[in-house]
Design a protein around this motif. Structure first.
Motif, PDB file in Angstrom:
ATOM      1  N   ALA A 544       0.849  -1.186   0.000  1.00  0.00           N
ATOM      2  CA  ALA A 544       0.000   0.000   0.000  1.00  0.00           C
ATOM      3  C   ALA A 544       0.883   1.233   0.000  1.00  0.00           C
ATOM      4  O   ALA A 544       1.743   1.391   0.869  1.00  0.00           O
ATOM      5  N   VAL A 545       0.687   2.124  -0.975  1.00  0.00           N
ATOM      6  CA  VAL A 545       1.592   3.262  -1.104  1.00  0.00           C
ATOM      7  C   VAL A 545       0.824   4.489  -1.559  1.00  0.00           C
ATOM      8  O   VAL A 545      -0.125   4.400  -2.333  1.00  0.00           O
ATOM      9  N   LYS A 546       1.260   5.641  -1.057  1.00  0.00           N
ATOM     10  CA  LYS A 546       0.647   6.929  -1.424  1.00  0.00           C
ATOM     11  C   LYS A 546       1.735   7.968  -1.586  1.00  0.00           C
ATOM     12  O   LYS A 546       2.643   8.057  -0.762  1.00  0.00           O
ATOM     13  N   THR A 547       1.621   8.742  -2.648  1.00  0.00           N
ATOM     14  CA  THR A 547       2.573   9.823  -2.878  1.00  0.00           C
ATOM     15  C   THR A 547       1.945  11.159  -2.510  1.00  0.00           C
ATOM     16  O   THR A 547       0.727  11.269  -2.315  1.00  0.00           O
ATOM     17  N   GLY A 548       2.777  12.176  -2.445  1.00  0.00           N
ATOM     18  CA  GLY A 548       2.295  13.525  -2.180  1.00  0.00           C
ATOM     19  C   GLY A 548       3.271  14.545  -2.726  1.00  0.00           C
ATOM     20  O   GLY A 548       4.483  14.321  -2.703  1.00  0.00           O
ATOM     21  N   THR A 549       2.739  15.655  -3.212  1.00  0.00           N
ATOM     22  CA  THR A 549       3.568  16.747  -3.721  1.00  0.00           C
ATOM     23  C   THR A 549       2.963  18.056  -3.246  1.00  0.00           C
ATOM     24  O   THR A 549       1.766  18.303  -3.460  1.00  0.00           O
ATOM     25  N   SER A 550       3.757  18.891  -2.596  1.00  0.00           N
ATOM     26  CA  SER A 550       3.240  20.176  -2.131  1.00  0.00           C
ATOM     27  C   SER A 550       3.233  21.182  -3.272  1.00  0.00           C
ATOM     28  O   SER A 550       3.784  20.945  -4.355  1.00  0.00           O
ATOM     29  N   SER A 551       2.637  22.315  -3.033  1.00  0.00           N
ATOM     30  CA  SER A 551       2.513  23.335  -4.076  1.00  0.00           C
ATOM     31  C   SER A 551       3.885  23.797  -4.532  1.00  0.00           C
ATOM     32  O   SER A 551       4.835  23.881  -3.744  1.00  0.00           O
ATOM     33  N   ASP A 552       3.987  24.092  -5.816  1.00  0.00           N
ATOM     34  CA  ASP A 552       5.225  24.581  -6.437  1.00  0.00           C
ATOM     35  C   ASP A 552       6.360  23.564  -6.344  1.00  0.00           C
ATOM     36  O   ASP A 552       7.537  23.941  -6.442  1.00  0.00           O
ATOM     37  N   PHE A 553       6.024  22.297  -6.126  1.00  0.00           N
ATOM     38  CA  PHE A 553       7.024  21.221  -6.103  1.00  0.00           C
ATOM     39  C   PHE A 553       8.110  21.460  -5.056  1.00  0.00           C
ATOM     40  O   PHE A 553       9.291  21.218  -5.300  1.00  0.00           O
ATOM     41  N   ARG A 554       7.700  21.889  -3.874  1.00  0.00           N
ATOM     42  CA  ARG A 554       8.679  22.121  -2.805  1.00  0.00           C
ATOM     43  C   ARG A 554       8.905  20.876  -1.942  1.00  0.00           C
ATOM     44  O   ARG A 554       9.928  20.789  -1.267  1.00  0.00           O
ATOM     45  N   ASP A 555       7.943  19.973  -1.954  1.00  0.00           N
ATOM     46  CA  ASP A 555       8.058  18.763  -1.137  1.00  0.00           C
ATOM     47  C   ASP A 555       7.575  17.562  -1.927  1.00  0.00           C
ATOM     48  O   ASP A 555       6.525  17.617  -2.576  1.00  0.00           O
ATOM     49  N   ASN A 556       8.323  16.489  -1.868  1.00  0.00           N
ATOM     50  CA  ASN A 556       7.930  15.195  -2.417  1.00  0.00           C
ATOM     51  C   ASN A 556       7.768  14.210  -1.272  1.00  0.00           C
ATOM     52  O   ASN A 556       8.602  14.168  -0.361  1.00  0.00           O
ATOM     53  N   TRP A 557       6.725  13.397  -1.342  1.00  0.00           N
ATOM     54  CA  TRP A 557       6.499  12.386  -0.312  1.00  0.00           C
ATOM     55  C   TRP A 557       6.143  11.058  -0.969  1.00  0.00           C
ATOM     56  O   TRP A 557       5.524  11.024  -2.038  1.00  0.00           O
ATOM     57  N   CYS A 558       6.505   9.989  -0.324  1.00  0.00           N
ATOM     58  CA  CYS A 558       6.067   8.661  -0.728  1.00  0.00           C
ATOM     59  C   CYS A 558       6.054   7.801   0.531  1.00  0.00           C
ATOM     60  O   CYS A 558       7.099   7.584   1.159  1.00  0.00           O
ATOM     61  N   VAL A 559       4.865   7.362   0.915  1.00  0.00           N
ATOM     62  CA  VAL A 559       4.692   6.627   2.165  1.00  0.00           C
ATOM     63  C   VAL A 559       3.895   5.370   1.869  1.00  0.00           C
ATOM     64  O   VAL A 559       2.899   5.409   1.127  1.00  0.00           O
ATOM     65  N   GLY A 560       4.319   4.257   2.435  1.00  0.00           N
ATOM     66  CA  GLY A 560       3.593   3.018   2.203  1.00  0.00           C
ATOM     67  C   GLY A 560       3.945   1.960   3.213  1.00  0.00           C
ATOM     68  O   GLY A 560       4.850   2.123   4.045  1.00  0.00           O
ATOM     69  N   PHE A 561       3.213   0.846   3.140  1.00  0.00           N
ATOM     70  CA  PHE A 561       3.424  -0.204   4.127  1.00  0.00           C
ATOM     71  C   PHE A 561       3.062  -1.563   3.561  1.00  0.00           C
ATOM     72  O   PHE A 561       2.250  -1.694   2.622  1.00  0.00           O
ATOM     73  N   THR A 562       3.695  -2.568   4.124  1.00  0.00           N
ATOM     74  CA  THR A 562       3.298  -3.964   3.994  1.00  0.00           C
ATOM     75  C   THR A 562       2.887  -4.392   5.399  1.00  0.00           C
ATOM     76  O   THR A 562       2.980  -3.592   6.339  1.00  0.00           O
ATOM     77  N   PRO A 563       2.434  -5.608   5.609  1.00  0.00           N
ATOM     78  CA  PRO A 563       2.092  -6.002   6.982  1.00  0.00           C
ATOM     79  C   PRO A 563       3.255  -5.874   7.964  1.00  0.00           C
ATOM     80  O   PRO A 563       3.021  -5.690   9.164  1.00  0.00           O
ATOM     81  N   ASP A 564       4.491  -5.932   7.464  1.00  0.00           N
ATOM     82  CA  ASP A 564       5.640  -5.956   8.362  1.00  0.00           C
ATOM     83  C   ASP A 564       6.325  -4.608   8.530  1.00  0.00           C
ATOM     84  O   ASP A 564       6.811  -4.299   9.621  1.00  0.00           O
ATOM     85  N   PHE A 565       6.372  -3.800   7.491  1.00  0.00           N
ATOM     86  CA  PHE A 565       7.175  -2.584   7.534  1.00  0.00           C
ATOM     87  C   PHE A 565       6.414  -1.396   6.971  1.00  0.00           C
ATOM     88  O   PHE A 565       5.567  -1.549   6.090  1.00  0.00           O
ATOM     89  N   THR A 566       6.763  -0.219   7.482  1.00  0.00           N
ATOM     90  CA  THR A 566       6.295   1.049   6.925  1.00  0.00           C
ATOM     91  C   THR A 566       7.515   1.856   6.510  1.00  0.00           C
ATOM     92  O   THR A 566       8.476   1.977   7.273  1.00  0.00           O
ATOM     93  N   VAL A 567       7.464   2.396   5.304  1.00  0.00           N
ATOM     94  CA  VAL A 567       8.542   3.231   4.789  1.00  0.00           C
ATOM     95  C   VAL A 567       7.961   4.595   4.444  1.00  0.00           C
ATOM     96  O   VAL A 567       6.965   4.685   3.715  1.00  0.00           O
ATOM     97  N   ALA A 568       8.565   5.658   4.973  1.00  0.00           N
ATOM     98  CA  ALA A 568       8.132   7.026   4.674  1.00  0.00           C
ATOM     99  C   ALA A 568       9.326   7.803   4.153  1.00  0.00           C
ATOM    100  O   ALA A 568      10.397   7.802   4.776  1.00  0.00           O
ATOM    101  N   VAL A 569       9.130   8.473   3.024  1.00  0.00           N
ATOM    102  CA  VAL A 569      10.218   9.207   2.371  1.00  0.00           C
ATOM    103  C   VAL A 569       9.766  10.639   2.102  1.00  0.00           C
ATOM    104  O   VAL A 569       8.651  10.870   1.610  1.00  0.00           O
ATOM    105  N   TRP A 570      10.629  11.579   2.436  1.00  0.00           N
ATOM    106  CA  TRP A 570      10.444  12.985   2.031  1.00  0.00           C
ATOM    107  C   TRP A 570      11.647  13.390   1.195  1.00  0.00           C
ATOM    108  O   TRP A 570      12.793  13.009   1.487  1.00  0.00           O
ATOM    109  N   ALA A 571      11.409  14.166   0.141  1.00  0.00           N
ATOM    110  CA  ALA A 571      12.500  14.686  -0.678  1.00  0.00           C
ATOM    111  C   ALA A 571      12.204  16.142  -1.008  1.00  0.00           C
ATOM    112  O   ALA A 571      11.050  16.515  -1.247  1.00  0.00           O
ATOM    113  N   GLY A 572      13.234  16.954  -1.016  1.00  0.00           N
ATOM    114  CA  GLY A 572      13.066  18.371  -1.297  1.00  0.00           C
ATOM    115  C   GLY A 572      14.325  19.130  -0.944  1.00  0.00           C
ATOM    116  O   GLY A 572      15.430  18.585  -0.984  1.00  0.00           O
ATOM    117  N   ASN A 573      14.162  20.393  -0.575  1.00  0.00           N
ATOM    118  CA  ASN A 573      15.282  21.246  -0.185  1.00  0.00           C
ATOM    119  C   ASN A 573      14.957  21.913   1.142  1.00  0.00           C
ATOM    120  O   ASN A 573      13.887  22.515   1.297  1.00  0.00           O
TER     121      ASN A 573
END
Length: 773
Positions: A544-573
Motif C-alpha cells: 500500500a503506497v501513497k505519494t504527495g507533492t506540495s505546491s510549487d514542487f517544494r516537497d515530495n512524499w512517498c509513504v507506504g506499508f506492507t504487513p511488516d514494515f512502513t517506509v516514509a520518504v520525504w524529498a526536497g530542499n
C-alpha cells in the motif's frame, strides 16, 4: 726557655680544645638516626598529608557507545569535555606498548619510588649549566598525579605537591595499577585519551594488532600531542618514534633486529574519517545507565547503511532537477521501532545537511487523503465503488472563495472512490471532507494518530487539510501509516528501548475499513491512468503506497506499508527552494521502492488477511451500480456485505448504453474538460439528482446558550453534502443569508430547520433544542 714553655702550652691548649670539639661516636650515631628519621618522615609520612587527586578515585569514564538492535557499534560519542576514551585493563595492553611507554617517559619506573633521583639531579645540573630547562625528570607516577588534577599554575609548590602525591601513590598502589591508570589517562592528541582510543583513532586497530613501530609512535605522542600530531606533522612524529625505538634497543626491551625493522617501517595512518552511519543520532541519545555502558537503539546498522547509500545515490541522480535533500523513516509495524532513519542526503552539505528532515514539519501533499477516505468509509457509509463527483467546486475560506484543482487542472466527472484515491484527485477528496462536516473530523482523527503539528484550530486549514496544507513530521506520518498496518492500533515511535514509551490506543476505526483503504493503495490498475505500470510504485509484491507533492514542487512524499514494515520518504530542499517539476512518484518514489525492496530481501513479503464481511461485486464504474459479470467496461470491487450497491436498471442508461448523469455534473458535462462524452448522457439528469443531506446539526441536537461565552455563540451554520444548494427555512428562528450556508440565530425553545433541494423540491428537516442558562 720561658718562651718555649709558653709556646708549648699554647699548642697544647689548642690541641686540647680541638679534641673537645670532635663529635663522639654516640653523637654521630644520634645525628644519623635523627637524619634517618627525618628522611623517613618526609619520604614515608609527609606524603600522606597530601590528598590524592579525586580523579584517581575511580576509573575514567568511557565514551558513550551507541549500538544497534543486534549490539553492533554504531558510533562512540565524546564525553562532556569533547574527548573520546576507551579505558582498558593492563592485561590487554601488549608488552611492546608498555616497554615503549617506559622508554619514552620513565625507564626506571619499576625501580624508583615515585621520584627518580638520578633523573632529577641530571635535570637540575642541565638547567644550571645551560640556564634553561633542557629535559624533564617527572616520573610516570608524578605525571599521573599531574594529569589527574585540575590544571594548576606551574611553580615549586605545585611540583612539591605532585612529588608528595606520587610518593603516596607509590605506597598505596601497585606499579601495574599506576601504569594502567596512566595509560588510560594520557592525552594522545586529536581529543583522544587513553592508549586504546589512540590505537583505534590513528590506526583503526585493536591494541594486539599494533606493530612495534606503531607502538613506539603512540608512546611518543604524549610528550607533545599537538607538536607531534602525526596527521599534521608526520616527520616530527616519525622522528619521535625513532627516538623511542632506539631507547628500547638501548634498554634491552626490544631486540636489535626488531628495532631495525621497525625503524624502516613506513607510517601508515588510518585516521577515523569514514562516513558515520546515523550522524543525527548523537544529538538526542539518552544517557547510559552507567558510565561507559552501551546505549541500545532499535536501528539495524546494516539496513541503516544501505538506506543511506540509496538516498545518496538517488538524490545525486536528481541534482539537475534541484533536489538536494531527502529523509527516510522505516518502522517495524509490530513494535513501531525505528529500523532506519536518514535525516538528510549529505550530513556535510553546508546548505542544511545537518537538519533532521525526519523531524522537520513540511507540507505533506496528498499523503493525508487516505485518512479522509477512511473516515468516509467508516462514518459516511462510503465504499471503494462509491461514485464521487470530480467537478468544479467552489468553497468559501477565510481568505475568500477557493476553487480547488486537481494536479493536472482537469476534472473527470463521476469517479469511484477507489479511482479518486488511487489517482490522488484533489477535488473529490475535498468534497468528501466537506460531506464529513469540514476539517474538524479529519483534524481530530489525525491528532489521534499522533500528528502534533496541525495546530489547534482546524478551520485555519479548511478543506485544504486533506490535500496537505498543514505541516507534518515524517516520523509522525510514518507512525500514522503504521497504525493502518496494525489494523487501527496506534503506537508511539520507539528509537531507544530503554525509554518509557507513551501508551498505545485505538484509532477508532475498524479493520474492515482500513483493509479497504489498503486494498485501494495497493491496486496498480486503479492508479494506472496517472501512475503508469513499471514506475517506482510498482513492486513484485503487494504494498500500500501513497505519494504527495506540495505546491510549487517544494516537497515530495512517498509513504507506504506492507504487513511488516512502513517506509516514509520525504524529498526536497531544506531552504524551501522548489524542485524542477518533480512529483512524489519521481522524487521520493525511487527511494521508497529501493528501500522496500531492501527490507524484503531476506524477509518474505505477505499481505493482510481479508476481514470477514467483505464481498466482491461487479459494478459499472460510471455509476457504481451492480451489473452482471462480463458486462463490457465493468470492474470488480469489494464492499461490506451490508453496503452492496444497488443493481443497475435500464433507466440508468440511454438506448445506446450511455450512463445518465444527474444535475451535479451539468456544468462539467457541458464544459471543454469533459473528455467522456461517449460514456455519459445528461438528458434525464433532473430525475437522478444526488440527494440532499443535512450533515450538521444532527436531528435532536441540544444547544446550550451561555451568556458568559463571547458574542457569536448563539449562531449556527448548518452543513449539507451539497454546499450552497439548499434553501433553508424555520418557522421560529431567524435565518440570515450567507455563503455557502446561512447563519441561523438561535433562541431558547424547540425548533425545526428545513433544507429544501431546489432541483427536486425535496425537503429534509431536523429538530434542535436550545436551552438558556
Amino acid at each position: 726557655m720561658s718562651r718555649l714553655v709558653i709556646g708549648h702550652e699554647t699548642r697544647y691548649s689548642l690541641i686540647r680544645r680541638m679534641k673537645l670539639r670532635r663529635p663522639s661516636r654516640r653523637t654521630i650515631l644520634r645525628a644519623a638516626i635523627a637524619s634517618l628519621l627525618v628522611w623517613a618522615v618526609v619520604w614515608f609520612g609527609v606524603p600522606f598529608l597530601v590528598p590524592l587527586p579525586a580523579g584517581l578515585s575511580a576509573s575514567p569514564d568511557a565514551s558513550p557507545v551507541l549500538v544497534d538492535r543486534h549490539g553492533e557499534i554504531i558510533r562512540q560519542l565524546p564525553l562532556p569535555d569533547a574527548r573520546w576514551t576507551v579505558p582498558v585493563d593492563l592485561a590487554r595492553v601488549p608488552d611492546d606498548i608498555v616497554e615503549a611507554t617506559l622508554a619514552a617517559e620513565d625507564k626506571r619506573f619499576r625501580s624508583h619510588g615515585g621520584l627518580d633521583v638520578l633523573a632529577t639531579c641530571r635535570s637540575a645540573w642541565d638547567c644550571l649549566r645551560k640556564r634553561e630547562v633542557v629535559s624533564g625528570a617527572s616520573t610516570i607516577t608524578q605525571q599521573l598525579i599531574k594529569i589527574s588534577r585540575p590544571p594548576a599554575k606551574r611553580n615549586i609548590a605545585t611540583k612539591i605537591r605532585e612529588t608528595l602525591g606520587a610518593r603516596r601513590l607509590e605506597m598505596t598502589w601497585t606499579k601495574d595499577e599506576i601504569l594502567a591508570a596512566y595509560l588510560n589517562r594520557l592525552d594522545y592528541g586529536n581529543r583522544r585519551t587513553g592508549i586504546a582510543e589512540a590505537a583505534r583513532f590513528y590506526f583503526q586497530k585493536p591494541l594486539d594488532d599494533l606493530s612495534l613501530a606503531e607502538c613506539a609512535l603512540l608512546a611518543g605522542l604524549p610528550q607533545g600531542p599537538s607538536w607531534l600530531n602525526p596527521l599534521k606533522h608526520r616527520d616530527r612524529a616519525v622522528s619521535r618514534r625513532d627516538v623511542v625505538l632506539r631507547r628500547m634497543a638501548k634498554n634491552g626491551t626490544a631486540g636489535l633486529q626488531r628495532v631495525a625493522t621497525a625503524l624502516t617501517e613506513p607510517l601508515q595512518l588510518r585516521p577515523l574519517r569514514i562516513r558515520r552511519p546515523a550522524p543525527w543520532l548523537a544529538s538526542f541519545h539518552p544517557p547510559a545507565s552507567a558510565p561507559g555502558e552501551a546505549v541500545r537503539t532499535t536501528l539495524d546498522l546494516a539496513l541503516q547503511r544501505d538506506i543511506e547509500t540509496i538516498v545518496r545515490e538517488e538524490t545525486a541522480k536528481l541534482r539537475a532537477a534541484n533536489l538536494r535533500h531527502a529523509a527516510v523513516v522505516i518502522l517495524d509495524n509490530r513494535t513501531a521501532e525505528v529500523l532506519a532513519l536518514v535525516s538528510s542526503a549529505d550530513w556535510s552539505d553546508p546548505r542544511g545537511g545537518q537538519i533532521n528532515g525526519a523531524l522537520l514539519p513540511r507540507s505533506p501533499g496528498s499523503t493525508l487523503k487516505p485518512f479522509t477516505y477512511l473516515l468516509a468509509i467508516e462514518h459516511d457509509e462510503r465504499t471503494p465503488c462509491s461514485i464521487l463527483a470530480d467537478v468544479p467546486s467552489t468553497y468559501r475560506t477565510p481568505e475568500g472563495l477557493d476553487l480547488p484543482q486537481n494536479y493536472d487542472r482537469l476534472h473527470r466527472g463521476p469517479v469511484t472512490l477507489r479511482r479518486a484515491l488511487a489517482c490522488s484527485l484533489n477535488v473529490p477528496a475535498m468534497r468528501e471532507l466537506n460531506s464529513l462536516g469540514g476539517p474538524r473530523p479529519l483534524h481530530r482523527f489525525l491528532t489521534k494518530l499522533g500528528l502534533s503539528t496541525l495546530g489547534k484550530d482546524p478551520d485555519r486549514h479548511g478543506l485544504g487539510l486533506t490535500i496537505g496544507n498543514a505541516p507534518v513530521r515524517l516520523t509522525e506520518l510514518a507512525a500514522a501509516y503504521a497504525t493502518l498496518a496494525r489494523g487501527g492500533l496506534w503506537k508511539p515511535v520507539v528509537l531507544f528501548p530503554a525509554l518509557l514509551a507513551a501508551p498505545t490506543h485505538s484509532a477508532g476505526v475498524s479493520e474492515t475499513s482500513i483493509y479497504q483503504i489498503a486494498d485501494i493503495l495497493s491496486d496498480p490498475e486503479a492508479r494506472a491512468s496517472v501512475f503508469p505500470p513499471g514506475g517506482p510504485l510498482d513492486l513484485p509484491f503487494r504494498c500500500a503506497v501513497k505519494t504527495g507533492t506540495s505546491s510549487d514542487f517544494r516537497d515530495n512524499w512517498c509513504v507506504g506499508f506492507t504487513p511488516d514494515f512502513t517506509v516514509a520518504v520525504w524529498a526536497g530542499n531544506f531552504e524551501n527552494q522548489p524542485m524542477k517539476g518533480l512529483s512524489g512518484v519521481s522524487g521520493a518514489g525511487p527511494i521508497f521502492q529501493r528501500s522496500m525492496l531492501r527490507l524484503h530481501q531476506r524477509h518474505p513479503p505477505t499481505w493482510f488477511s481479508r476481514p470477514d464481511g467483505l464481498v466482491d461485486v461487479t459494478i459499472d464504474p460510471r455509476n457504481g451500480k451492480r451489473v452482471p459479470p462480463g458486462t463490457p467496461g465493468a470492474v470488480t470491487d469489494l464492499v461490506p456485505a451490508s453496503r452492496v450497491p444497488q443493481n443497475a436498471v435500464p433507466a440508468d442508461y440511454t438506448a445506446d448504453g450511455k450512463a445518465r448523469l444527474d444535475a451535479t455534473y451539468a456544468a462539467w458535462f457541458e464544459s471543454a474538460q469533459n473528455a467522456r462524452r461517449s460514456e455519459f448522457d445528461l438528458a434525464l439528469t433532473t430525475t437522478f439528482p444526488e440527494p440532499l443531506r443535512i450533515l450538521a446539526p444532527a436531528d435532536g441536537t441540544t444547544f446550550l446558550l451561555d451568556p458568559e461565552i463571547p458574542s457569536g455563540s448563539d449562531r449556527l451554520r448548518p452543513i449539507t453534502n451539497l454546499p450552497g444548494t439548499a434553501r433553508w427555512s424555520s418557522p421560529t428562528l431567524r435565518i440570515e443569508a450567507s455563503t455557502p450556508e446561512p447563519v441561523v440565530h438561535l433562541a431558547p425553545g424547540t425548533h425545526t430547520l428545513t433544507a429544501t433541494d431546489p432541483r427536486t423540491g425535496q425537503e429534509t428537516a431536523v429538530t434542535v433544542h436550545v436551552k438558556g442558562m
